[in-house]
Design a protein around this motif. Structure first.
Motif, mmCIF file in Angstrom:
data_model
loop_
_atom_site.group_PDB
_atom_site.id
_atom_site.type_symbol
_atom_site.label_atom_id
_atom_site.label_comp_id
_atom_site.label_asym_id
_atom_site.label_seq_id
_atom_site.Cartn_x
_atom_site.Cartn_y
_atom_site.Cartn_z
ATOM 1 N N UNK A 94 0.834 -1.204 0.000
ATOM 2 C CA UNK A 94 0.000 0.000 0.000
ATOM 3 C C UNK A 94 0.867 1.252 0.000
ATOM 4 N N UNK A 95 2.110 1.125 0.493
ATOM 5 C CA UNK A 95 2.992 2.290 0.597
ATOM 6 C C UNK A 95 4.156 2.235 -0.390
ATOM 7 N N UNK A 96 4.246 1.207 -1.212
ATOM 8 C CA UNK A 96 5.342 1.066 -2.168
ATOM 9 C C UNK A 96 4.787 0.621 -3.512
ATOM 10 N N UNK A 97 5.602 0.807 -4.540
ATOM 11 C CA UNK A 97 5.260 0.299 -5.856
ATOM 12 C C UNK A 97 6.512 -0.221 -6.541
ATOM 13 N N UNK A 98 6.305 -1.099 -7.522
ATOM 14 C CA UNK A 98 7.430 -1.735 -8.204
ATOM 15 C C UNK A 98 7.567 -1.098 -9.588
ATOM 16 N N UNK A 99 8.811 -0.709 -9.901
ATOM 17 C CA UNK A 99 9.113 -0.141 -11.210
ATOM 18 C C UNK A 99 10.008 -1.119 -11.951
ATOM 19 N N UNK A 100 9.610 -1.507 -13.134
ATOM 20 C CA UNK A 100 10.389 -2.484 -13.926
ATOM 21 C C UNK A 100 10.974 -1.791 -15.138
ATOM 22 N N UNK A 134 -4.555 7.519 -3.070
ATOM 23 C CA UNK A 134 -5.127 7.259 -4.395
ATOM 24 C C UNK A 134 -5.044 5.783 -4.759
ATOM 25 N N UNK A 135 -3.892 5.139 -4.405
ATOM 26 C CA UNK A 135 -3.747 3.708 -4.693
ATOM 27 C C UNK A 135 -4.747 2.882 -3.890
ATOM 28 N N UNK A 136 -4.943 3.264 -2.605
ATOM 29 C CA UNK A 136 -5.940 2.560 -1.777
ATOM 30 C C UNK A 136 -7.340 2.677 -2.405
ATOM 31 N N UNK A 137 -7.699 3.904 -2.816
ATOM 32 C CA UNK A 137 -9.023 4.098 -3.414
ATOM 33 C C UNK A 137 -9.147 3.339 -4.735
ATOM 34 N N UNK A 138 -8.051 3.339 -5.510
ATOM 35 C CA UNK A 138 -8.098 2.611 -6.783
ATOM 36 C C UNK A 138 -8.306 1.123 -6.542
ATOM 37 N N UNK A 139 -7.643 0.578 -5.501
ATOM 38 C CA UNK A 139 -7.822 -0.835 -5.170
ATOM 39 C C UNK A 139 -9.270 -1.113 -4.762
ATOM 40 N N UNK A 165 -0.103 -3.612 -9.735
ATOM 41 C CA UNK A 165 -0.156 -5.060 -9.898
ATOM 42 C C UNK A 165 0.251 -5.791 -8.629
ATOM 43 N N UNK A 166 1.151 -5.175 -7.830
ATOM 44 C CA UNK A 166 1.616 -5.853 -6.622
ATOM 45 C C UNK A 166 0.455 -6.047 -5.640
ATOM 46 N N UNK A 167 -0.435 -5.050 -5.531
ATOM 47 C CA UNK A 167 -1.596 -5.197 -4.640
ATOM 48 C C UNK A 167 -2.520 -6.301 -5.140
ATOM 49 N N UNK A 168 -2.666 -6.375 -6.467
ATOM 50 C CA UNK A 168 -3.525 -7.424 -7.038
ATOM 51 C C UNK A 168 -2.916 -8.803 -6.757
#
Length: 1823
Positions: free
Chosen positions: A370-376, A393-398, A569-572
């Protein structure tokens, strides 16, 4: 047109348009119009100097309030707005047609117009015939689907809060109710049950609507070939996901969240750890968690029930609720900032913990991602912290993503539950989609919504344009291109290359794309290049698009984010690692989504017949397609929707929101105009107005404007007449066009014609008024003149009479004077004479009186002496008497005092008793008794007094005797002077004693007088008391009488009320019982149908014709043929349509041949039955003659063997025919039955062999038949003296035949018999050869027919589909017509033959009777023996029959078959006595009862009941059959009652009939079963006559003008109503009366009970009244004064019919009372309070809702009629508010009155009943 007093519309800032009236004529060039507003204010209206456009004209009042806006003569915005307002506000009508569009205005109030009775009323009706309604649109779609074999769509659009969802819901409810489901799975209930689920997860409260749909949906309701619902499918569009995480002020999240919070206290929800809605961030932002009038907990129960009904199990439901609760807890997750670029979740954060527990995921992983994201990148993968804002915003999007997937999963499961199990034949789609939206801040959602509305508006415009073009082409009107608004440029701006969506998708692909850069691209691309795109002056982050409805400004902020719909995608992946099964399913479904072109946005393939090919999937496409933008997906799904809609026939419903405050029946003109412009209604009006909007048929035009024609103008050709008149009335030929069937007018021309018509009528009215007023004044003058002459005559007569009276009085006065003077003189003379006579008389009297006084004194002296002497004697006597009486009185006084004391005590006790018990009847009776006792005592006292008087008289006599004795002693003393001195002392002593005694006597007398006085006083007191008691008694009696009278009256009233209540309860109970019987019979029929279907499915794996049993008659095969074919068609295992048609064509030859063979087999079977019967008679005769030796046993054995051989051959033939049938049915190739084919040759060979075998068998049967006849006559015993042979004579004859001559004679007789048989064989052979030739001819004709059919089929296959259908229909019509003509010719020939044979039969019967009489006289015994034995019909002597019929138990099925199953009612009704089958069945029951055979009785009654049910099931739609068996069932029931032996029934019988009563069995239970059967037949009879009458009623009672010219035809719009002019196929009132006569005559012919006929007639009249009134209440065009007059005339004709049939006391007239009162209501005055009072008192049979509805619908047909004011309707409502009646608007036309069967005994004697040979009951015999 712009002349003085013309009315126009002028613009107004407040009311949009205002009405005004011209004060002077307009002249070309005038710049100002002089107007006067409706409120009386004068106004100068300045014309636009540039356009010089005049204000729009106002329609005539007669056109205001029309059902269809296109019926208005002036088609423009103010006319449309005013018409809608008048209908909505004044008439409370929310639906209005606008051409093909239904305009629905939200009333914000529950209206009683959606019940099942309204659905039934609209079912099967034409769309223009009834008032506008959503049900009418649904019915039109359903009808077109069935008629045109084309899918339909209903497009419901409008603003949020306008009522779209409700309209769609009611449309689906209509389909579910009208069609029903094809299976027992209740698909329609599931379709309706999907609404609560979708509303809970897809609807929310907004500022404009409490139940706003935040997604679009298209529901396809699937139907099978019988157009019954088999399933449904739902597609959804653009769910508003942002509402999950954000709600504006005064709005709510989706309903399901609040339902969960309201149900948090339930035990099963404890694990969800929910609370109040204000606790969660996602549900409290709007600040309005509660909707007024909505219970969220109750709605939750409804939602769960709907889920259960749709097959979502409890475990899945709890899984859904877990996910929803998890979303709520996820919204409460908070983040703490570590720095500007990173954040963290607080340790052991409770909301996140609950979320992870509910979702089944790891807390640490979810908190981390919820507090990080992965960049590839290409080489490496980085984990980057994100800021607090990005984390939120990420929480709401989830949360939005989880909810969207859950929404799609639920929709998928709903579709699975609604999925059809069988092949879908067609569908009706209901599109409930958001209307055009514009708010203060418009974002991505509003952009997509308005884009969808642009596409729908384009489709709508094209469809309207196409319909107009088709109408013009059909009527052969020159077609000129009408310019209409095409919004393709706006659509191109949005979806074309480099359009708004294209640029948005391109910006989303940029690494650093933003809303600002996208806005700049828009400005650079479209600004100043596209006229529909604008930039706001004060903003660089917004753009304006000119939509078809209005300009809309969109804010660019958030467009990119919403279009990307980014989820990390990591949250999914964390969620996919969950152990929660349902959560995994959500994301597995997400992976299965391929392409938006092949699937809907929710990932479902739609149930559609539209041929859309999905794109081929390429490697790696799934991952790419997963990243498609929302806009791209929406565009593709919208294109798919448009393709579906274009492949269907659309129907449009435009919902209008009347005000923004949800006030009921409040109309805001500004808001309404905005929506009318937005929804395309005005565009429809504009397209219609551009051409010829007003359309009339020639007949309607002639009927309306006949007043404008002269007699010489009226020609036989209506079309030419109308053309001639129009050319005279309208000079400009461009203003109208003549079509094939209609006249087309430009806008305003109908108003012009109406003005001319009104002027003509007004002039006619003025002339009529002038004439009538002159006539009235002349009548008044003549009346005054006549009165003056009369007065003069009377005055002169009076004066003459006065003069005559004066003369008479003068003469009388002279006479009076004469007589008066004579009288005075005579009186004076008489006075002088009388004085003289008086003086003489006084003097003479004085002298006589003196002489008399002297004589009188002398006489008085003598009298005094006599009395003194007498007194002295009496004084002595009285002294003695007083002494005696005194003693008696003392004693009696003592006794009387005692008695008085008793009386006083009793009197006091009576008084106390009376005070204590006054008013009670039993106490009064005791008082009466006591009074009687006192009367008796009084009588006893009187008797005592009389006894005292008697004793007193005896004592007096004694004293007298003593006095006499003393006198004698005195005499002795006188005589004995010597003793005087000695006795003087004694005398003195005695004198003293006497004085003493006299004193005592005086005292006794005084006491007696006193006692007598007291007694009299006491008696008077007793009399007074007695009189008082009598008065009291009378008063009490009067009170008791009054009380008894009051009690009796009250008891009578109570008794009457209780009786009425009991009758109502009895009728209700009877109705409930009969409804249960009806339901039972329906279930029984359903059970039988299912059983038959199961048997067919088991026995016949492939469809085909089911062969009938050979024992059935040809009549039965005629009835069963069609039913069996339909049963075969009902089988689920069906072939494809082309092969099915060919199979039906190939089978026709086989079916006709099979029918002929079955008839031949039946003829053979009848011969076989006759053979069996003869054999049985021979065996019976043989058993009776025990002493007779066996005769010709070998021959009988031989004949029985021959019969067995025949039976085996018959079975063999049947088997061969079955094999042939099976071979033909299994082979489906068309060449099988072609001429020359192997199967065809086999069929001919088989038929030839069957015919030959049949000839041989018939010959053998004839031989056997003749032998059996001779054998029977040889061995038949002689029953009475008239038989020709006897057993002993026969034996002697056989023995005597040893003589040669007799043997020779017998040989000659045998030769003659052989010749006779030979001639019969030859004739039979010839007849069978003829039949064979005819069969061969038929086969040849069938060959030719088959070839012709194949040629036609080949030709049809080359034709296009529409022409093919038309050609097949034409061919089928021709074929059926030819068959009908052939059948009619055959029927006429048969009738002629039957009549001819009847005449011959009568002649032959007469001749035979004469010959038999002559032969019987001349015959001798010797001749009888010598004659050869021949089969002769010998009449028997009539026996004394007992009224019973005997039959064998094995003949029971034959009896039921011949008497019930195969009996033709018409032949029985015309030729035989009524109720004959019932009498025959009862006589059979009597014989079984006589034999005491309970099994036979039970079997016969059961077979009879089942046979009647079977024949009614087979021919249950034939009124004659149902009436016949209702009559016979009732007669059978009455016979069972009449002859039951019960006293109540026996008293109606004759002594002879009482001898025929049943003796062994009580059949009361079977009487109840028969009564139930009769009730079921009665209900079936009612349904049959209802089906026959229903198409006639509306046309005959309402639409047809029985009184021609009374009601004029008003202008109609696009939705043409049924014409009231009688065409050839139109039903009239005469049609109804003819049908009633037919029903009545059939029932009378069948001998139906008169009381039952009355009940049937009452039910028929109720149906007529109910259907007529219901249609009247739903048709505004029928509610006028003239129509009321027509209805009253029609009702009077029905009453006349009742009088002619003597049925006025049947109660039928009372059932028409609501219709009569409705017609009177249309005709009475409707202005003042007195009128309102009269209406309220008159319309007691109508409900308040019906009265108000009629007044609201009342429409003037002419300008001289006045509309009903709203205030008057309010007055009626106020006066009727206390009336307690049903709120239901329509009458229940399906209501069936409870039927009763009053006992009706028959006077027919059973022993006199003859059984006709035509019934085929030769196997039963009279006993």
């Amino acid at each position: 047109m712009y002349v003085k007093y013309a009315r126009v519309w002028i613009p107004d800032p407040e009311e949009v348009w205002k009405s005004a009236e011209l004060l002077k004529d307009y002249k070309p060039g005038d710049k100002v119009l002089q107007l006067r507003l409706e409120e009386g204010k004068d106004l100068e209206y300045c014309l636009d100097p540039k356009t010089k456009e005049l204000p729009p004209l106002r329609n005539p009042d007669i056109l205001v309030g029309e059902n269809d806006l296109t019926a208005l003569s002036y088609l423009h915005e103010p006319a449309v707005l005013h018409n809608l307002k008048v209908r909505f506000i004044d008439s409370k009508l929310i639906y209005t047609y606008c051409g093909i569009v239904l305009v629905a205005i939200n009333p914000y109030e529950q209206l009683p117009i959606y019940g099942e009775d309204i659905i039934n009323a609209y079912s099967g009706q034409n769309m223009g015939d009834m008032d506008p309604h959503i049900f009418a649109v649904a019915e039109e779609a359903y009808k077109q689907m069935a008629r045109d074999e084309r899918n339909q769509s209903i497009i419901v659009s409008g603003e949020s809060g306008a009522g779209k969802t409700v309209s769609a819901k009611y449309a689906m409810r209509y389909f579910a109710t009208v069609s029903g489901s094809a299976s027992e799975a209740n698909v329609e209930e599931k379709v309706l049950a999907s609404n609560p689920i979708m509303e809970s997860i897809g609807n929310a409260k907004t500022t404009r609507n409490d139940n706003s749909s935040r997604f679009g949906k298209y529901i396809e309701i699937g139907f099978d070939k019988r157009y019954r619902i088999i399933g449904a499918n739902m597609r959804t569009y653009l769910l508003e996901k942002s509402r999950v995480v954000f709600q504006a002020e005064e709005e709510r999240n989706y309903h399901i969240f609040y339902q969960l919070c309201a149900s948090a206290a339930l035990p099963e929800f404890k694990t969800l750890r929910l609370g109040n809605a204000n606790y969660f961030h996602y549900t409290k932002q709007g600040g309005s968690p509660v909707i007024d009038g909505v219970d969220d907990a109750k709605e939750m129960v409804n939602t769960r029930q709907a889920c259960t009904l749709l097959g979502i199990s409890d475990s899945y439901q709890m899984g859904i609720f877990r996910i929803l609760a998890g979303i709520l807890h996820l919204g409460n997750v908070e983040f703490a900032s570590r720095d500007s670029d990173s954040c963290t979740v607080p340790p052991k954060h409770e909301p996140l913990t609950i979320f992870c527990d509910l979702m089944g995921v790891e807390y640490e992983e979810m908190a981390h991602w919820l507090c990080h994201r992965k960049l590839a990148t290409a080489t490496e993968t980085y984990i980057k912290p994100i800021s607090k804002l990005h984390a939120i915003n990420a929480r709401d999007a989830l949360a939005k993503h989880i909810y969207a997937n859950l929404f799609n999963w639920i929709v998928d499961h709903v579709n699975k539950a609604l999925h059809a199990t069988v092949k879908q034949h067609s569908f009706i789609g209901v599109l409930d989609i958001y209307g055009f939206e514009t708010f203060e801040i418009n974002s991505f959602e509003q952009f997509c919504i308005n884009y969808a509305n642009e596409k729908l508006q384009q489709q709508f415009n094209m469809h309207v344009f196409k319909l107009e073009q088709e109408e013009y082409m059909k009527e052969q009107i020159p077609w000129t291109l009408i310019d209409f608004y095409d919004n393709q440029p706006c659509i191109n701006l949005i979806e074309a290359k480099m359009g708004v969506l294209d640029l948005l998708d391109e910006e989303c692909k940029m690494p650093k794309g933003s809303d600002d850069s996208w806005a700049q691209k828009l400005y650079n691309t479209h600004l100043n290049k596209c006229a529909l795109f604008e930039k706001p002056r004060m903003s660089n982050k917004a753009f304006i698009i000119k939509h078809f409805a209005d300009k809309v400004e969109y804010q660019c902020e958030g467009f990119l984010e919403k279009n990307k719909d980014t989820v990390y995608e990591e949250q999914i992946k964390v969620l996919k690692s969950s152990k929660f099964k349902l959560l995994l399913e959500l994301f597995q479904d997400e992976e299965k989504v391929l392409s938006p072109t092949s699937a809907t946005p929710s990932g479902r393939v739609p149930l559609s017949r539209t041929p859309i090919k999905p794109a081929k999937a390429r490697p790696g496409q799934a991952s790419k397609e997963h990243k498609k933008t929302v806009g791209h997906q929406f565009r593709n799904s919208l294109h798919l929707l448009m393709e579906t809609l274009n492949a269907t026939t659309p129907h449009y419903v435009r919902c209008i929101k009347p005000n923004d405050f949800k006030f009921p029946f409040t109309f805001d003109e500004k808001r309404a105009v905005q929506q009318l412009r937005a929804c395309g209604v005005l565009e429809t009006i504009r397209i219609s107005a551009a051409g010829f909007p007003s359309r009339w048929t020639y007949q309607e035009f002639f009927s309306r404007y006949r007043v404008l024609m002269k007699q010489k103008d009226v020609l036989g050709d209506r079309k030419q007449t109308c053309k001639n008149v129009l050319e005279k009335l309208i000079q400009d030929k461009d203003k109208y066009q003549f079509g094939k069937t209609k006249i087309f007018f430009r806008a305003g021309q109908v108003a012009y014609l109406e003005k001319i018509r009104a002027d003509k009528l007004r002039a006619a009215c003025i002339r009529i008024q002038k004439t009538i007023r002159g006539w009235l004044m002349r009548k008044k003058y003549m009346r005054m003149r006549k009165a003056a002459i009369t007065i003069q005559r009377h005055v002169r007569g009076y004066q003459a009479r006065c003069y005559a009276t004066f003369l008479r009085r003068t003469r009388a006065a002279t006479t009076i004077q004469k007589f008066q003077r004579m009288y005075v003189v005579r009186k004076r003379y008489q006075r002088m004479r009388e004085a003289t006579i008086a003086l003489q008389a006084l003097l003479r009297g004085y002298m006589v009186r003196n002489k008399y006084q002297m004589m009188l004194r002398e006489h008085k002296c003598v009298v005094l002496q006599k009395h003194v002497r007498g007194w002295l004697a009496r004084r002595r006597y009285r002294r003695t008497l007083r002494a005696v009486v005194y003693l008696q009185c003392c004693y009696r006084r003592m006794m009387a005092k005692r008695e008085l004391k008793k009386l006083k005590i009793e009197a006091r006790s009576v008084e106390r008793y009376k005070k204590l018990h006054i008013g009670l009847e039993n106490k009064i009776m005791q008082l009466q008794r006591k009074i009687d006792e006192q009367n008796k005592e009084y009588k006893s006292l009187l008797e005592k007094m009389s006894s005292l008087e008697l004793t007193y008289s005896t004592e007096t006599e004694k004293l007298r005797s003593d006095v006499e004795r003393l006198r004698t002693s005195e005499e002795e003393a006188r005589s004995a002077t010597s003793r005087v001195l000695s006795l003087q002392e004694e005398i003195a002593k005695l004198r003293r004693e006497l004085q003493h005694t006299q004193a005592e006597k005086r005292s006794i007398e005084e006491r007696a007088d006193k006692y007598k006085h007291e007694t009299e006083q006491l008696v008077s007191e007793l009399k007074e008391q007695n009189s008082l008691l009598k008065t009291e008694k009378e008063e009490l009696n009067r009170r008791i009488h009054d009380q008894a009278k009051e009690i009796t009256e009250s008891m009578e009233k109570k008794l009457v009320e209780e009786t009425k209540q009991l009758e109502l309860d009895l009728n209700d109970e009877r109705l409930r019982y009969q409804n249960l019987l009806n339901e039972f019979s329906r279930l029984e029929e359903r059970y039988d149908d299912l059983k038959d279907e199961m048997n067919l499915m088991v026995s016949i794996p492939k469809p085909g014709h089911k062969r009938t049993d050979s024992t059935h008659s040809s009549n039965e095969s005629e009835y069963t043929f069609s039913s069996e074919i339909t049963e075969a068609e009902d089988l689920p295992l069906r072939m494809e349509e082309p092969s099915e048609k060919k199979a039906a064509l190939d089978m026709s030859l086989f079916l006709k041949l099979q029918k002929r063979v079955s008839e031949l087999e039946q003829e053979k079977q009848s011969l076989q039955d006759e053979l069996d019967r003869k054999e049985e008679q021979a065996l019976r005769a043989k058993a009776k003659e025990e002493e007779r030796p066996p005769i010709r046993g070998a021959e009988l054995e031989y004949e029985s063997l021959k019969r067995q051989e025949l039976e085996s051959e018959n079975k063999k033939l049947k088997n061969e025919l079955n094999e042939l049938q099976k071979a033909l049915t299994e082979t489906r190739a068309p060449e099988v039955t072609a001429p020359g084919a192997p199967a065809y040759r086999v069929l001919l060979d088989q038929l030839t062999s069957v015919s030959e075998e049949l000839e041989v068998r018939k010959e053998e049967v004839l031989i056997l038949r003749s032998q059996l006849v001779s054998q029977k006559e040889a061995i038949q015993p002689k029953e009475d003296k008239h038989t020709m042979t006897d057993a002993t004579i026969l034996l002697e004859d056989v023995q005597k035949m040893k003589d040669k001559g007799e043997i020779a004679q017998a040989y000659i007789g045998l030769k003659e018999t052989n010749r006779l048989l030979e001639s019969q064989l030859q004739s039979q052979k010839k007849s069978h050869e003829n039949e064979l030739e005819s069969l061969r001819g038929e086969i040849q004709s069938l060959k030719e027919e088959n070839n012709r059919q194949q040629q036609l089929l080949a030709q049809n296959l080359q034709l296009p589909p529409e022409a093919r259908i038309e050609a097949s229909l034409q061919h089928e019509i021709t074929r059926l017509t030819n068959e009908n003509l052939d059948l009619m010719e055959q029927l006429e020939k048969q009738d002629k033959t039957v009549r001819k044979l009847k005449k011959q039969l009568k002649v032959f019967a007469k001749k035979i009777g004469e010959l038999e009489v002559g032969q019987m006289e001349n015959i001798s015994p010797g001749q009888i023996i010598d004659e050869p034995i021949r089969p002769v019909n010998i009449p028997r002597k009539e026996k004394d029959f007992q009224g019973m019929l005997e039959y064998k138990k094995e003949d029971e099925q034959k009896l039921v078959k011949n008497l019930i199953l195969e009996l033709k009612p018409r032949g029985v009704a015309v030729n035989l006595i009524p109720g004959l089958p019932a009498y025959i069945l009862f006589m059979c029951v009597r014989h079984a009862d006589y034999l005491n055979d309970d099994q036979k009785v039970r079997s016969l009654l059961t077979s009879t009941i089942n046979g009647i049910k079977k024949v009614l099931k087979k021919r249950g739609d034939d009124f004659e059959t149902v009436s016949f068996w209702l009559s016979n069932t009732c007669r059978f029931l009455h016979c069972l009652k009449q002859y039951s032996g019960e006293e109540g029934f026996m008293k109606h019988n004759t002594p002879r009939q009482n001898e025929h009563c049943l003796t062994n069995f009580d059949l009361a239970e079977y009487r109840q079963v028969l009564s139930d059967l009769a009730i079921q037949i009665y209900q079936q009879l009612v349904r049959v006559l209802e089906n026959i009458l229903q198409p006639m009623i509306v046309s005959g009672m309402l639409e047809h003008e029985t009184i021609q010219g009374v009601s004029g035809v008003k202008p109609t719009g696009l939705r043409k109503r049924t014409s009231s002019i009688a065409d050839e196929g139109t039903y009239t009132l005469d049609s109804i009366i003819r049908q009633l006569n037919s029903f009545h005559s059939v029932m009378c012919q069948h001998g139906m009970d008169p009381e039952l006929i009355k009940q049937v007639v009452k039910q028929m009249f109720y149906i007529i009244g109910a259907i007529t009134l219901n249609n009247l209440l739903l048709r505004k065009d029928m509610c006028s004064w003239s129509k009321g007059m027509q209805i009253r005339y029609n009702v009077s004709q029905l009453e006349e019919w009742l009088r002619d049939k003597n049925l006025m006391n049947s109660g039928a007239k009372e059932t028409l009372e609501p219709l009569i009162q409705a017609a009177q209501l249309l005709q009475v005055k409707k202005k003042t309070d007195e009128d309102a009072e009269a209406i309220c008192s008159m319309c007691n049979a109508l409900t308040t809702a019906q009265i108000v509805k009629v007044l609201n619908l009342y429409t003037p047909v002419n300008e001289f009629e006045e509309r009903v004011l709203v205030s008057f309707i309010r007055t009626i409502q106020v006066r009727l508010r206390d009336r307690k009646d049903s709120p239901q608007l329509l009458m229940d036309a399906k209501h069936i009155f409870p039927v009763t069967f009053p006992f009706n005994p028959s006077s027919l004697a059973l022993e006199t009943i003859q059984i006709p040979a035509s019934l085929g009951l030769g196997f039963i015999s009279r006993v």
